[in-house]
Scaffold this active site. Structure first.
Site, PDB file in Angstrom:
ATOM      1  NE  ARG A 108      27.753   0.122 -57.605  1.00 25.01           N
ATOM      2  CZ  ARG A 108      28.037  -0.753 -58.328  1.00 25.01           C
ATOM      3  NH1 ARG A 108      27.279  -2.137 -58.467  1.00 25.01           N
ATOM      4  NH2 ARG A 108      29.042  -0.741 -59.177  1.00 25.01           N
ATOM      5  CE  LYS A 130      21.826  14.620 -39.856  1.00 22.30           C
ATOM      6  NZ  LYS A 130      21.925  15.873 -38.790  1.00 22.30           N
ATOM      7  CD  GLU A 172      20.692  15.468 -27.888  1.00 24.60           C
ATOM      8  OE1 GLU A 172      19.562  16.024 -28.293  1.00 24.60           O
ATOM      9  OE2 GLU A 172      21.858  15.680 -27.819  1.00 24.60           O
ATOM     10  CE  LYS A 214      16.783  12.632 -35.712  1.00 26.78           C
ATOM     11  NZ  LYS A 214      18.218  12.433 -35.350  1.00 26.78           N
ATOM     12  CD  GLU A 224      20.406  18.681 -40.288  1.00 25.22           C
ATOM     13  OE1 GLU A 224      21.334  17.765 -40.846  1.00 25.22           O
ATOM     14  OE2 GLU A 224      20.463  19.304 -39.118  1.00 25.22           O
ATOM     15  NE  ARG A 228      17.149  15.730 -39.382  1.00 23.15           N
ATOM     16  CZ  ARG A 228      17.695  14.590 -40.141  1.00 23.15           C
ATOM     17  NH1 ARG A 228      17.226  14.221 -41.337  1.00 23.15           N
ATOM     18  NH2 ARG A 228      18.385  13.485 -39.397  1.00 23.15           N
ATOM     19  CG  ASN A 232      21.053  21.709 -34.780  1.00 26.82           C
ATOM     20  OD1 ASN A 232      21.384  20.328 -34.438  1.00 26.82           O
ATOM     21  ND2 ASN A 232      21.318  22.157 -35.905  1.00 26.82           N
ATOM     22  CG  HIS A 235      22.730  20.272 -30.084  1.00 23.63           C
ATOM     23  ND1 HIS A 235      21.775  19.998 -29.602  1.00 23.63           N
ATOM     24  CD2 HIS A 235      23.296  19.092 -30.140  1.00 23.63           C
ATOM     25  CE1 HIS A 235      21.315  18.958 -29.207  1.00 23.63           C
ATOM     26  NE2 HIS A 235      22.208  18.490 -29.545  1.00 23.63           N
ATOM     27  CG  HIS A 239      28.169  21.514 -31.106  1.00 24.11           C
ATOM     28  ND1 HIS A 239      27.302  21.521 -32.272  1.00 24.11           N
ATOM     29  CD2 HIS A 239      28.213  20.200 -30.867  1.00 24.11           C
ATOM     30  CE1 HIS A 239      26.679  20.331 -32.561  1.00 24.11           C
ATOM     31  NE2 HIS A 239      27.223  19.593 -31.843  1.00 24.11           N
ATOM     32  CG  HIS A 252      26.687  15.384 -26.898  1.00 22.23           C
ATOM     33  ND1 HIS A 252      27.339  16.611 -27.551  1.00 22.23           N
ATOM     34  CD2 HIS A 252      25.555  15.269 -27.445  1.00 22.23           C
ATOM     35  CE1 HIS A 252      26.376  16.832 -28.227  1.00 22.23           C
ATOM     36  NE2 HIS A 252      25.301  16.036 -28.402  1.00 22.23           N
TER      37      HIS A 252
HETATM   38  N1  LIG Z   1      23.348   9.320 -36.684  1.00 25.58           N
HETATM   39  C1  LIG Z   1      22.739  10.533 -36.061  1.00 25.58           C
HETATM   40  O1  LIG Z   1      21.707  11.197 -36.402  1.00 25.58           O
HETATM   41  C2  LIG Z   1      23.474  10.717 -34.904  1.00 25.58           C
HETATM   42  C3  LIG Z   1      22.573  11.508 -33.614  1.00 25.58           C
HETATM   43  C4  LIG Z   1      23.319  11.683 -32.393  1.00 25.58           C
HETATM   44  C5  LIG Z   1      24.705  11.250 -32.336  1.00 25.58           C
HETATM   45  N2  LIG Z   1      25.099  10.328 -33.378  1.00 25.58           N
HETATM   46  C6  LIG Z   1      26.429   9.659 -33.021  1.00 25.58           C
HETATM   47  O2  LIG Z   1      26.300   9.111 -31.808  1.00 25.58           O
HETATM   48  C7  LIG Z   1      27.529   8.885 -31.283  1.00 25.58           C
HETATM   49  C8  LIG Z   1      27.312   8.778 -29.786  1.00 25.58           C
HETATM   50  O3  LIG Z   1      26.528   7.813 -29.236  1.00 25.58           O
HETATM   51  P1  LIG Z   1      26.352   7.204 -27.842  1.00 25.58           P
HETATM   52  O4  LIG Z   1      26.234   8.430 -26.988  1.00 25.58           O
HETATM   53  O5  LIG Z   1      25.496   6.140 -28.077  1.00 25.58           O
HETATM   54  O6  LIG Z   1      27.984   6.751 -27.641  1.00 25.58           O
HETATM   55  P2  LIG Z   1      28.729   5.307 -27.636  1.00 25.58           P
HETATM   56  O7  LIG Z   1      28.097   4.688 -28.976  1.00 25.58           O
HETATM   57  O8  LIG Z   1      30.163   5.608 -27.840  1.00 25.58           O
HETATM   58  O9  LIG Z   1      28.337   4.385 -26.434  1.00 25.58           O
HETATM   59  C9  LIG Z   1      28.652   4.935 -25.271  1.00 25.58           C
HETATM   60  C10 LIG Z   1      29.258   3.872 -24.351  1.00 25.58           C
HETATM   61  O10 LIG Z   1      28.304   3.064 -23.869  1.00 25.58           O
HETATM   62  C11 LIG Z   1      28.658   1.689 -24.162  1.00 25.58           C
HETATM   63  N3  LIG Z   1      27.148   0.839 -24.215  1.00 25.58           N
HETATM   64  C12 LIG Z   1      26.429   0.947 -25.226  1.00 25.58           C
HETATM   65  N4  LIG Z   1      25.070   0.419 -24.706  1.00 25.58           N
HETATM   66  C13 LIG Z   1      25.432  -0.029 -23.666  1.00 25.58           C
HETATM   67  C14 LIG Z   1      24.458  -0.805 -22.699  1.00 25.58           C
HETATM   68  N5  LIG Z   1      23.187  -1.134 -23.024  1.00 25.58           N
HETATM   69  N6  LIG Z   1      25.205  -1.131 -21.374  1.00 25.58           N
HETATM   70  C15 LIG Z   1      26.217  -0.823 -21.182  1.00 25.58           C
HETATM   71  N7  LIG Z   1      27.221  -0.398 -21.930  1.00 25.58           N
HETATM   72  C16 LIG Z   1      26.761   0.105 -23.169  1.00 25.58           C
HETATM   73  C17 LIG Z   1      29.339   1.550 -25.376  1.00 25.58           C
HETATM   74  O11 LIG Z   1      30.135   0.378 -25.622  1.00 25.58           O
HETATM   75  C18 LIG Z   1      30.223   2.766 -25.179  1.00 25.58           C
HETATM   76  O12 LIG Z   1      31.176   2.471 -24.508  1.00 25.58           O
HETATM   77  C19 LIG Z   1      28.397  10.063 -31.904  1.00 25.58           C
HETATM   78  O13 LIG Z   1      29.511   9.600 -32.650  1.00 25.58           O
HETATM   79  C20 LIG Z   1      27.468  10.981 -32.685  1.00 25.58           C
HETATM   80  O14 LIG Z   1      28.033  11.411 -33.762  1.00 25.58           O
HETATM   81  C21 LIG Z   1      24.566  10.126 -34.399  1.00 25.58           C
END
Ligand SMILES: NC(=O)c1ccc[n+]([C@@H]2O[C@H](COP(=O)([O-])OP(=O)(O)OC[C@H]3O[C@@H](n4cnc5c(N)ncnc54)[C@H](O)[C@@H]3O)[C@@H](O)[C@H]2O)c1
Length: 346
Positions: A108, A130, A172, A214, A224, A228, A232, A235, A239, A252
């Site tokens: 929990r 999130k 971003e 942010k 949100e 907030r 977007n 975005h 999308h 992206h």
């Molecule tokens: N929670 C939120 O508010 C929020 C906001 C924006 C995005 N997201 C989520 O984030 C995700 C995308 O995240 P991302 O773009 O970081 O992608 P990711 O986590 O898939 O990382 C991208 C790639 O980079 C590699 N990697 C990570 N750090 C590295 C480093 N320092 N050196 C070498 N390789 C490295 C990872 O292994 C992966 O292959 C999506 O699923 C999205 O939904 C969440």
């Protein structure tokens, strides 16, 4: 004041503390902690030594799923983690979102720290609460609201990040500059080469400024329900581009950059955005190599994708528009103006 000074933000009943540090300081801070570490196959290599209690999931969005969540939960149980054990994510947005979901569910709710390792995760995914995994083809369908207690930003970890991932996060950062930080905007305009070279000191200041924008939005509107939505910017367009077949290849960040340029053009067509501001932003985006014209993107198909997305969210199709830097508004727009903004060559 150095933007890299530690700060904390209150998100509903949660408090998140953000620290900027070197990899060495991070090791010292976390090595004494009896914790459960989550890595993906790439980020495990960023961590010297190998923590005793850990899960290592395959990298990539396609593994942000129930199967990997179950695997990581199983490893945590096998390692004897209790309700007080800290969960520590070392990875990009995928890993941070999934680990945060696991921590929120584990007995929990267990303590959670995030060490974001991509630029996107540093400036976006690590703060805001999130959590989630993808399910039955829907992104982040299963998730909770669970802000991390601690977020550690270590700019030098960006050194190994592939260029495409760096540019993904940079879109971003640019967005945050447009939404609420003129100095960040100037830094991006004046120091392009150093940013692209990932100068550690400069990236640290850039990330800190971006993250604070942010954080301010999240703090003001944790659930949100209103402002907030400004986050977007670009975005709705992005999308739609990503969901039109074959156009996901822009990544992206590429889609967001294109989307920002289109949103500002739409604002100009509606008489809201000064042409000089729209051009300034276009120049900045182009300087970082983003494609702002994607001729194969069919305006009709994009507009339909936006409508579909709106239906899925059972909401109104409102666009984030700008009257200038830091002057952001949400508005419904006539379809003719939308099609014109999608059609134009800029
Ligand atoms: N929670 C939120 O508010 C929020 C906001 C924006 C995005 N997201 C989520 O984030 C995700 C995308 O995240 P991302 O773009 O970081 O992608 P990711 O986590 O898939 O990382 C991208 C790639 O980079 C590699 N990697 C990570 N750090 C590295 C480093 N320092 N050196 C070498 N390789 C490295 C990872 O292994 C992966 O292959 C999506 O699923 C999205 O939904 C969440």
């Amino acid at each position: 004041v150095d933007p890299r000074a530690p700060f904390s933000l209150n998100i509903g009943r949660f408090t998140t503390q953000v620290f900027f540090c070197t990899a060495e300081e991070l090791q010292r801070e976390l090595s004494s902690t009896e914790a459960f570490f989550c890595f993906d196959e790439h980020t495990l290599e960023l961590w010297p030594g190998s923590p005793r209690c850990r899960a290592v999931v395959p990298a990539g969005e396609e593994h942000k799923n129930l199967r990997q969540l179950e695997y990581a939960a199983g490893e945590a149980v096998a390692a004897g983690m209790s309700r007080d054990s800290r969960f520590i994510a070392v990875g990009g947005g995928v890993l941070c979102d999934m680990t945060a979901l696991l921590a929120s569910l584990y007995m929990r709710g267990a303590p959670l720290s995030l060490v974001p390792t991509t630029l996107l995760a540093m400036v976006d995914a690590s703060v805001g609460g999130k959590t989630g995994i993808d399910f039955r083809g829907y992104k982040n369908l299963l998730g909770t609201f669970y802000p991390a207690e601690m977020v550690y930003i270590v700019p030098e970890l960006l050194a190994t990040l592939p260029d495409e991932e760096f540019l993904g996060g940079l879109a971003e950062v640019i967005k945050h500059g447009l939404l609420g930080d003129d100095q960040l905007l100037k830094l991006l305009e004046e120091q392009r080469d150093n940013v692209l070279d990932r100068d550690t000191d400069l990236c640290g200041r850039m990330i800190a400024r971006s993250l604070r924008v942010k954080a301010a939005y999240v703090q003001e509107d944790p659930r949100e329900e209103g402002i907030r939505a400004h986050l977007n910017l670009g975005h709705t367009f992005a999308h739609a581009l990503e969901s039109c077949s074959g156009l996901g290849r822009y990544g992206h960040g590429g889609a967001v950059a294109w989307g920002i340029a289109r949103a500002l053009l739409l604002g100009e067509l509606l008489g809201l955005t000064p042409s000089s501001y729209r051009q300034r932003v276009q120049e900045l985006l182009s300087a970082y190599g983003y494609s702002l014209n994607i001729p194969e993107a069919d305006p009709g198909a994009l507009a339909e994708a936006m409508e579909r997305d709106k239906k899925k969210r059972a909401g109104e199709l409102r666009f984030v528009l700008q009257e200038g830097p830091g002057k952001t508004l949400l508005q419904t727009v006539p379809r003719t103006a939308l099609l014109e903004a999608l059609n134009a060559t800029i």
